[in-house]
Write an enzyme that holds these catalytic residues in place. Structure first.
Site, mmCIF file in Angstrom:
data_model
loop_
_atom_site.group_PDB
_atom_site.id
_atom_site.type_symbol
_atom_site.label_atom_id
_atom_site.label_comp_id
_atom_site.label_asym_id
_atom_site.label_seq_id
_atom_site.Cartn_x
_atom_site.Cartn_y
_atom_site.Cartn_z
ATOM 1 C CE1 TYR A 82 -4.217 -1.765 0.903
ATOM 2 C CE2 TYR A 82 -2.640 -3.250 1.921
ATOM 3 C CZ TYR A 82 -3.913 -2.994 1.451
ATOM 4 O OH TYR A 82 -4.877 -3.956 1.527
ATOM 5 C CE LYS A 129 -5.233 -5.546 -3.827
ATOM 6 N NZ LYS A 129 -6.474 -4.919 -4.280
ATOM 7 C CG HIS A 140 -8.137 0.577 -3.705
ATOM 8 N ND1 HIS A 140 -9.073 -0.136 -2.987
ATOM 9 C CD2 HIS A 140 -8.782 1.674 -4.192
ATOM 10 C CE1 HIS A 140 -10.239 0.493 -3.038
ATOM 11 N NE2 HIS A 140 -10.093 1.590 -3.755
#
Length: 460
Positions: free
Chosen positions: A364, A411, A372
């Site tokens: 993070y 991600k 996020h």
């Protein structure tokens, strides 16, 4: 192999807190006088590292987002207060949490089961709980000068606060809906509720003793018996020790007035319903304490890299080498995961456990409340010939599945290779000094889509 393209972290749409300067350096943005360097305290209990001190918990999580509250999603802010009831009784000035009668009965049943497991017979258990949960007169408290227009809290024989809607409303403070604390000023006046010593008789702990009636049962029970430990006693700091000495927690329970009918209550409006209710002050028979649980990597980073955490085991402080060996015994992959954790923390990232998405770490920017996670990280330890036993040997199928999972949650999948010299032996790994010889290589894995690549080539 193509060069990876950096993607900016995705900021969260709603941010509910401000960013504090990380440990251990206090930045100028912190308000108030400059504080000295502080050493926090933690304990190793059942292969876990826990922090009990209230101030230590707030500092560790607020300045770097270390750990997690065991009763909360992230920040340790657990409270038994009901926000709906706090808003309904907004005219009541109190620091005590307001809860429903059903929630209070749950705690009574938990305390009953706790006493049964200690071997007490049913009659003794019933007598203890009856005396302990009787309505209390409101403890004395000083009126605030800024609210002189309101009446002071009155204490009557029925030990309750009647709901006042149209007139004589009592002021409210934010503490009613926040963290539940013990009442301030207990024991400062002779007519207030008195707190006993470490061990108190039932007569001293019973509400009846304050009304001039002494309980007949002379049995002596510790306060831990009367107030079972749902968590751990907060005794790691001086402030937490003061919380332990305050043996009882007082709560306000919303109860029905005598004579109120369920049919009438169901058909009544909120204003009329409030008139049929009252707040009764009682002791909480089953207190639950929240503490901050640190991962082994977080605990070692605070102790080794920042030097701001002292970890105790059975009241004995552990050295850095002992921590390294103990954490390795508890978690065999600790050395590998900590090296990666140390590396990314030093780069300014906030690593968290990535078990939810099938990886070792999530990275993070600043912290979970603001952004996020940008990367899902898989960690492997190899020698300089890129040989060694892999922690997670992937097949193409499992690697593609993990890449798809990371892509679906926005991600990027990163493979972090920790490269050690071929001459490094197992004895060299027995101390954290071995990290000075470790090199790190990062590989970002992206899925090649033929249709997307074809369209990109056509545009060129």
């Amino acid at each position: 192999m193509a060069e990876a393209v950096f993607r900016a972290p995705k900021r969260k749409r709603r941010v509910y807190e401000s960013y504090e300067s990380p440990l251990p350096i206090p930045f100028g943005q912190d308000q108030g006088p400059r504080k000295e360097f502080r050493i926090f305290q933690a304990e190793m209990i059942s292969n876990n590292v826990v922090v009990r001190g209230t101030e230590d918990m707030e500092q560790l999580y607020g300045k770097g987002y270390f750990g997690k509250g065991i009763l909360s999603r992230s920040r340790p802010n657990f409270t038994i207060a009901n926000p709906t009831l706090a808003a309904r009784w907004k005219g009541v000035q109190t620091d005590m949490p307001i809860i429903t009668s059903e929630k209070y009965q749950h705690r009574v049943e938990w305390a009953r089961d706790f006493l049964r497991r200690q071997g007490h017979d049913e009659s003794t258990v019933q007598k203890i709980l009856t005396d302990y949960t009787e309505p209390l007169e409101l403890p004395c408290r000083e009126e605030k000068e800024e609210t002189p227009q309101h009446e002071p809290l009155s204490s009557k024989a029925d030990s309750s606060l009647e709901g006042r809607v149209e007139k004589d409303e009592l002021p409210v403070t934010p503490g009613g809906a926040g963290q539940s604390d013990d009442l301030p000023g207990l024991g400062t006046h002779s007519d207030c509720l008195q707190e006993g010593p470490g061990h108190a008789t039932l007569a001293a702990a019973s509400p009846s003793s304050h009304n001039g009636h002494v309980a007949e049962d002379p049995e002596v029970l510790p306060q831990e018996t009367l107030v079972p430990q749902g968590g751990l006693w907060p005794e790691a700091s001086s402030q937490a020790a003061g919380e332990k000495r305050a043996a009882h927690e007082y709560v306000l329970i919303e109860e029905e007035l005598c004579g109120a009918q369920e049919e009438e209550a169901a058909a009544a409006s909120d204003e009329k319903l409030l008139k049929r209710k009252k707040l009764v002050c009682r002791r909480n028979p089953y207190r639950i304490f929240e503490y901050l649980q640190l991962s082994l990597e977080e605990a070692f980073f605070l102790a080794y890299a920042l030097g701001c955490l002292s970890i105790y085991y059975e009241k004995e402080p552990l050295t850095i080498v002992k921590l390294w060996q103990a954490f390795t015994a508890v978690q065999p992959t600790f050395r590998t995961t900590y090296m990666a954790y140390h590396y990314f923390r030093s780069k300014g990232w906030v690593p968290k456990v990535g078990l939810k998405y099938g990886t070792d770490l999530l990275l993070y920017r600043k912290g979970p409340p603001f952004y996020h996670a940008s990367y899902s990280v898989i960690i492997e330890l190899l020698d300089d010939n890129y040989e060694g036993s892999l922690r997670r040997p992937f097949s193409w199928k499992s690697l593609a599945a993990l890449s798809r999972v990371s892509g679906n949650v926005s991600k990027e999948l990163m493979l972090c290779y920790l490269i050690k010299p071929s001459t490094m032996t197992a004895e060299d790994m027995e101390t954290p000094e071995c990290m000075k010889r470790i090199q790190v290589q990062e590989v970002i894995l992206s899925r090649w889509v033929s249709s997307r690549e074809r369209s990109d080539q056509d545009e060129l």
